[in-house]
Design an enzyme around this catalytic site. Structure first.
Site, PDB file in Angstrom:
ATOM      1  N   ARG A  83       0.805  -1.222   0.000  1.00 31.72           N
ATOM      2  CA  ARG A  83       0.000   0.000   0.000  1.00 31.72           C
ATOM      3  C   ARG A  83       0.841   1.276   0.000  1.00 31.72           C
ATOM      4  O   ARG A  83       0.411   2.302  -0.536  1.00 31.72           O
ATOM      5  CB  ARG A  83      -0.942   0.011   1.210  1.00 31.72           C
ATOM      6  CG  ARG A  83      -2.043  -1.045   1.122  1.00 31.72           C
ATOM      7  CD  ARG A  83      -3.064  -0.845   2.209  1.00 31.72           C
ATOM      8  NE  ARG A  83      -4.127  -1.839   2.159  1.00 31.72           N
ATOM      9  CZ  ARG A  83      -5.182  -1.824   2.960  1.00 31.72           C
ATOM     10  NH1 ARG A  83      -5.317  -0.861   3.869  1.00 31.72           N
ATOM     11  NH2 ARG A  83      -6.103  -2.752   2.865  1.00 31.72           N
ATOM     12  N   ASP A 137     -15.266  10.232   7.536  1.00 30.25           N
ATOM     13  CA  ASP A 137     -14.235   9.208   7.416  1.00 30.25           C
ATOM     14  C   ASP A 137     -12.878   9.899   7.408  1.00 30.25           C
ATOM     15  O   ASP A 137     -12.768  11.077   7.029  1.00 30.25           O
ATOM     16  CB  ASP A 137     -14.411   8.395   6.126  1.00 30.25           C
ATOM     17  CG  ASP A 137     -13.764   7.018   6.219  1.00 30.25           C
ATOM     18  OD1 ASP A 137     -14.482   6.047   6.512  1.00 30.25           O
ATOM     19  OD2 ASP A 137     -12.532   6.925   6.025  1.00 30.25           O
TER      20      ASP A 137
END
Length: 274
Positions: free
Chosen positions: A39, A141
Site C-alpha cells: 500500500r 471518514d
C-alpha cells in the site's frame, strides 16, 4: 506488477506502525507487513526513493495536517463496505425512528465510499417519507479519497442492482454514453447526506449532536481497547437520550464501557444513570 525493489526494514515497519497509531489509532500487527509494503510502495516510488526510511524521513518532516500525511493515512485505511451491509440493522433503525415528526439525524462515523450513509438515508426516506423535510445523515471518514467517491454518489450499476428494482428506480439514475455501466444517486437522496473528513482520534470533531443513532461499524476493530473506550465516551453526549449505537458484527464493547449497554444484535443504548 512490481517486484520487491524497495527496502523496508523491521525498523521501518515498526516506525510506520507507531506513526499510524499516533495519527489515526490504527493498530498494525506484524502480520500486516506485506499489506503495508504494497500500500505504501506507490508513495515511496512517486518520491523517487528506494528505501522506506527515506519516505518516513520526508513524512516526519511534513506538516501533520499536510497532503503527505493524508496520503499516508489513506493508503493504510481499509475500506470494505457495501449497500445495506449487515442488513439486520436497517429495519431496526426504521423501527427506532418510525413516526418521528421532529428532526431525525444519523451519523455514519466510518462512511468510507458512501454505501453505508446512503443506505441509512434510503431507510429514513422509506420510513418517514420524502415530505418529512428534516432528515439529515452525516457521513465522516478519515480517508479523503474514499470520501471523494462518496460525494460523487456514483457506483457501478451491477452493485446498485443488488438493491432491487424498486430502490434502484427510486434512488438512482442510470448513466448513458460515457457513463454507461454507472449509476448516480438522485438529488432526493443526495440532499440529505453530507460528507466531511473526520479523524476519530482528533481532539475535536466537526459534528454536533444530538443524533438519533450513530453507526460506527467495523472500524473499532482496528483500535486498541483504550482507544475504543475513549471514542465510546465521546459518542455518548452526541446521542439523544434514547439514541442507539450500531456496531460491527465482530465488535463487543460490553466489558470496555459503562456508558453503553448491549441492547441486542450488535446494537447498544445509553445507560440511563451514567
Amino acid at each position: 506488477m512490481y517486484e520487491r525493489d524497495l527496502v523496508m526494514t523491521d525498523a521501518d515497519f515498526q516506525k510506520i506502525a507507531r506513526l499510524i497509531y499516533q495519527h489515526a489509532g490504527i493498530v498494525l500487527a506484524d502480520n500486516k507487513r506485506n499489506m503495508v509494503y504494497s500500500r505504501l510502495a506507490k508513495r515511496v516510488r512517486e518520491h523517487g526513493f528506494l528505501q522506506f526510511s527515506q519516505y518516513l524521513t520526508l513524512l516526519e518532516q511534513s506538516s501533520s495536517g499536510g497532503g503527505e500525511w493524508e496520503a499516508f493515512t489513506n493508503a493504510l485505511t481499509t475500506n470494505l463496505t457495501a449497500f445495506f451491509r449487515e442488513a439486520h440493522h436497517f429495519p431496526l433503525l426504521a423501527q427506532h425512528v418510525a413516526g418521528r415528526t421532529g428532526p431525525v439525524r444519523v451519523w455514519s462515523a466510518a462512511a468510507s465510499t458512501g454505501e453505508e450513509p446512503y443506505s441509512i438515508a434510503m431507510t429514513l426516506l422509506e420510513t418517514l417519507g420524502s415530505s418529512h423535510g428534516n432528515i439529515q445523515v452525516v457521513g465522516t471518514d478519515i480517508d479523503t479519497d474514499a470520501l471523494s467517491i462518496a460525494r460523487s454518489g456514483i457506483y457501478p450499476v451491477e452493485q446498485v442492482k443488488k438493491l432491487g428494482t424498486e430502490r434502484t428506480k427510486r434512488f438512482f439514475m442510470r448513466g448513458t454514453g460515457r457513463n454507461t455501466g454507472l449509476a448516480k444517486v438522485k438529488p432526493e437522496l443526495a440532499r440529505i447526506v453530507e460528507f466531511q473528513p473526520l479523524n476519530l482520534l482528533a481532539p475535536s470533531w466537526p459534528v454536533s449532536g444530538q443524533f438519533d443513532a450513530i453507526f460506527c461499524r467495523n472500524v473499532m476493530i482496528y483500535f486498541d481497547k483504550k482507544t475504543q473506550a475513549q471514542i465510546l465516551k465521546r459518542f455518548a453526549p452526541l446521542l439523544k437520550p434514547d439514541g442507539l449505537l450500531f456496531t460491527g458484527h465482530s465488535e463487543n464493547f460490553t466489558y470496555i464501557t459503562k456508558t453503553f449497554r448491549l441492547r441486542g444484535q450488535t446494537i447498544y443504548e445509553l445507560v440511563s444513570d451514567r
